[in-house]
Scaffold this motif. Structure first.
Motif, PDB file in Angstrom:
ATOM      1  N   UNK A  96       0.820  -1.207   0.000  1.00 15.04           N
ATOM      2  CA  UNK A  96       0.000   0.000   0.000  1.00 15.04           C
ATOM      3  C   UNK A  96       0.853   1.255   0.000  1.00 15.04           C
ATOM      4  N   UNK A  97       1.922   1.270   0.792  1.00 13.71           N
ATOM      5  CA  UNK A  97       2.784   2.447   0.832  1.00 13.71           C
ATOM      6  C   UNK A  97       3.427   2.705  -0.524  1.00 13.71           C
ATOM      7  N   UNK A  98       3.806   1.637  -1.215  1.00 13.72           N
ATOM      8  CA  UNK A  98       4.390   1.794  -2.541  1.00 13.72           C
ATOM      9  C   UNK A  98       3.354   2.353  -3.521  1.00 13.72           C
ATOM     10  N   UNK A  99       2.126   1.882  -3.396  1.00 15.46           N
ATOM     11  CA  UNK A  99       1.047   2.402  -4.237  1.00 15.46           C
ATOM     12  C   UNK A  99       0.856   3.898  -3.994  1.00 15.46           C
ATOM     13  N   UNK A 100       0.865   4.309  -2.726  1.00 12.35           N
ATOM     14  CA  UNK A 100       0.705   5.725  -2.404  1.00 12.35           C
ATOM     15  C   UNK A 100       1.873   6.547  -2.930  1.00 12.35           C
ATOM     16  N   UNK A 101       3.082   5.998  -2.858  1.00  8.12           N
ATOM     17  CA  UNK A 101       4.246   6.726  -3.351  1.00  8.12           C
ATOM     18  C   UNK A 101       4.141   6.996  -4.844  1.00  8.12           C
ATOM     19  N   UNK A 102       3.604   6.037  -5.580  1.00 13.65           N
ATOM     20  CA  UNK A 102       3.396   6.239  -7.011  1.00 13.65           C
ATOM     21  C   UNK A 102       2.168   7.108  -7.285  1.00 13.65           C
ATOM     22  N   UNK A 103       1.123   6.898  -6.496  1.00  9.76           N
ATOM     23  CA  UNK A 103      -0.120   7.605  -6.740  1.00  9.76           C
ATOM     24  C   UNK A 103      -0.038   9.096  -6.495  1.00  9.76           C
ATOM     25  N   UNK A 104       0.882   9.540  -5.627  1.00 15.15           N
ATOM     26  CA  UNK A 104       0.956  10.969  -5.327  1.00 15.15           C
ATOM     27  C   UNK A 104       1.805  11.735  -6.339  1.00 15.15           C
ATOM     28  N   UNK A 105       2.418  11.040  -7.297  1.00 15.21           N
ATOM     29  CA  UNK A 105       3.328  11.692  -8.232  1.00 15.21           C
ATOM     30  C   UNK A 105       2.674  12.809  -9.048  1.00 15.21           C
ATOM     31  N   UNK A 106       1.424  12.649  -9.554  1.00 21.46           N
ATOM     32  CA  UNK A 106       0.821  13.766 -10.293  1.00 21.46           C
ATOM     33  C   UNK A 106       0.707  15.035  -9.458  1.00 21.46           C
ATOM     34  N   UNK A 107       0.313  14.894  -8.190  1.00 24.07           N
ATOM     35  CA  UNK A 107       0.200  16.065  -7.323  1.00 24.07           C
ATOM     36  C   UNK A 107       1.546  16.716  -7.074  1.00 24.07           C
ATOM     37  N   UNK A 108       2.577  15.893  -6.850  1.00 25.26           N
ATOM     38  CA  UNK A 108       3.925  16.426  -6.662  1.00 25.26           C
ATOM     39  C   UNK A 108       4.389  17.141  -7.925  1.00 25.26           C
ATOM     40  N   UNK A 109       4.104  16.539  -9.087  1.00 27.92           N
ATOM     41  CA  UNK A 109       4.520  17.131 -10.355  1.00 27.92           C
ATOM     42  C   UNK A 109       3.833  18.471 -10.598  1.00 27.92           C
ATOM     43  N   UNK A 115      11.738   5.726  -3.912  1.00 31.00           N
ATOM     44  CA  UNK A 115      12.492   5.087  -2.836  1.00 31.00           C
ATOM     45  C   UNK A 115      11.992   5.467  -1.452  1.00 31.00           C
ATOM     46  N   UNK A 116      10.996   6.360  -1.388  1.00 30.69           N
ATOM     47  CA  UNK A 116      10.541   6.842  -0.085  1.00 30.69           C
ATOM     48  C   UNK A 116       9.938   5.737   0.768  1.00 30.69           C
ATOM     49  N   UNK A 117       9.458   4.669   0.132  1.00 30.25           N
ATOM     50  CA  UNK A 117       8.830   3.578   0.875  1.00 30.25           C
ATOM     51  C   UNK A 117       9.872   2.682   1.532  1.00 30.25           C
ATOM     52  N   UNK A 118      11.099   2.709   1.051  1.00 30.66           N
ATOM     53  CA  UNK A 118      12.112   1.777   1.528  1.00 30.66           C
ATOM     54  C   UNK A 118      12.352   1.863   3.015  1.00 30.66           C
TER      55      UNK A 118
END
Length: 290
Positions: A45-58, A205-208
């Motif tokens: 789930x954390x990995x999914x969130x790390x990828x899912x937030x990319x549009x907002x960060x961008x 890598x934030x999930x690591x």
């Protein structure tokens, strides 16, 4: 000699000291959440969130450049949209929540990469995806410290409901423990921690530092408290060891930290006292011999 190898870099360079403070803050807040994700069988789930937030960060990056506030706010909105959207979609269709999460995070990841690549460029995309622990500024440090303080304070109130939800969700529902509300707040806190870590280690890598120490702790302790202590200790050691490895071996700092955490996970899986592979084989051999 040992002082020059271990403490010399931090004594000489201010940016390494700042990076170490950031790693300590992340190590105190993220691994306890990772332990609950492991116990709930939600490790991805954390990995999914790390990828899912990319549009907002961008979008935050395009609007305000490398602004911690803008990118964090955009990432938080996008991450929560993925979480809430997946829950709503699974309830509306009767399907599994993990499949909805997978679909939404893949769309979000592709959208974020497209946004940055179109308007930013390869260098900007690399910075967002992989981060730079050694380039942590005051705003990022405040975000990490504030996230750590808020996370620990929230866990002090939510500890019992989270434990009950992990091991006996039926009883939690019977006593009206409001498991759904705690679950949404928990996922929101996971999103916040992923965003804080992404400022230093990038979204990929934030999930690591959240999940690898938590996965390793599963082989080191049986109680939840013991797992949390072990996960935090591993994360602290990984942050320190990763920064030193990055400095002496000239490696990317975020990757070096994750590699150290991964090495700890491999050692724990092999030799951990709780169901470690080698430990279990030795115990079986002794049982057969006896």
């Amino acid at each position: 000699m040992s002082f020059e190898l271990l403490a010399g870099p931090f004594a000489e360079f201010g940016f390494l000291r700042r990076a170490l403070v950031g790693c300590i803050a992340l190590a105190l807040s993220a691994p306890p959440l990772g332990v609950f994700l492991v116990l709930r069988r939600m490790s991805l789930t954390a990995d999914v969130l790390a990828h899912g937030m990319l549009p907002g960060v961008a979008i935050g990056f395009l609007v305000a450049g490398l602004s911690v506030t803008a990118m964090s706010l955009g990432g938080l909105i996008a991450g929560l949209a993925v979480v809430v959207g997946a829950g709503a979609l699974s309830r509306a269709t009767g399907g599994r929540e993990d499949s909805a999460l997978a679909g939404l995070y893949l769309i979000s990841l592709a959208l974020g990469v497209a946004i940055v690549s179109t308007a930013g460029g390869a260098v900007d995309l690399s910075r967002l995806l992989f981060g730079s622990v050694l380039g942590v500024d005051d705003a990022a440090l405040w975000l990490m410290a504030g996230t750590a303080a808020f996370t620990l304070a929230w866990l002090s109130f939510a500890w019992r409901p989270l434990v009950l939800e992990c091991f006996d969700p039926g009883h939690a529902a019977a006593v009206k423990a409001r498991g759904g509300a705690w679950h949404l707040m928990f996922l929101g806190l996971v999103t916040l921690n992923v965003i804080a870590a992404a400022q230093a280690m990038g979204t990929l890598m934030s999930v690591g530092l959240m999940m690898l120490p938590a996965a390793a702790a599963r082989f080191l302790a049986r109680s939840i408290g013991g797992m949390v202590y072990a996960a935090v200790g591993i994360a602290l050691a990984s942050g320190l060891g990763g920064l030193l490895l990055s400095f002496h071996a000239d490696l990317p700092s975020g990757a070096a930290i994750v590699l150290c955490a991964g090495f700890a996970w491999v050692l724990a899986a092999l030799f951990g006292p709780v169901d470690g592979i080698i430990t279990r084989r030795i115990a079986q051999a002794r049982h057969l011999a006896g």
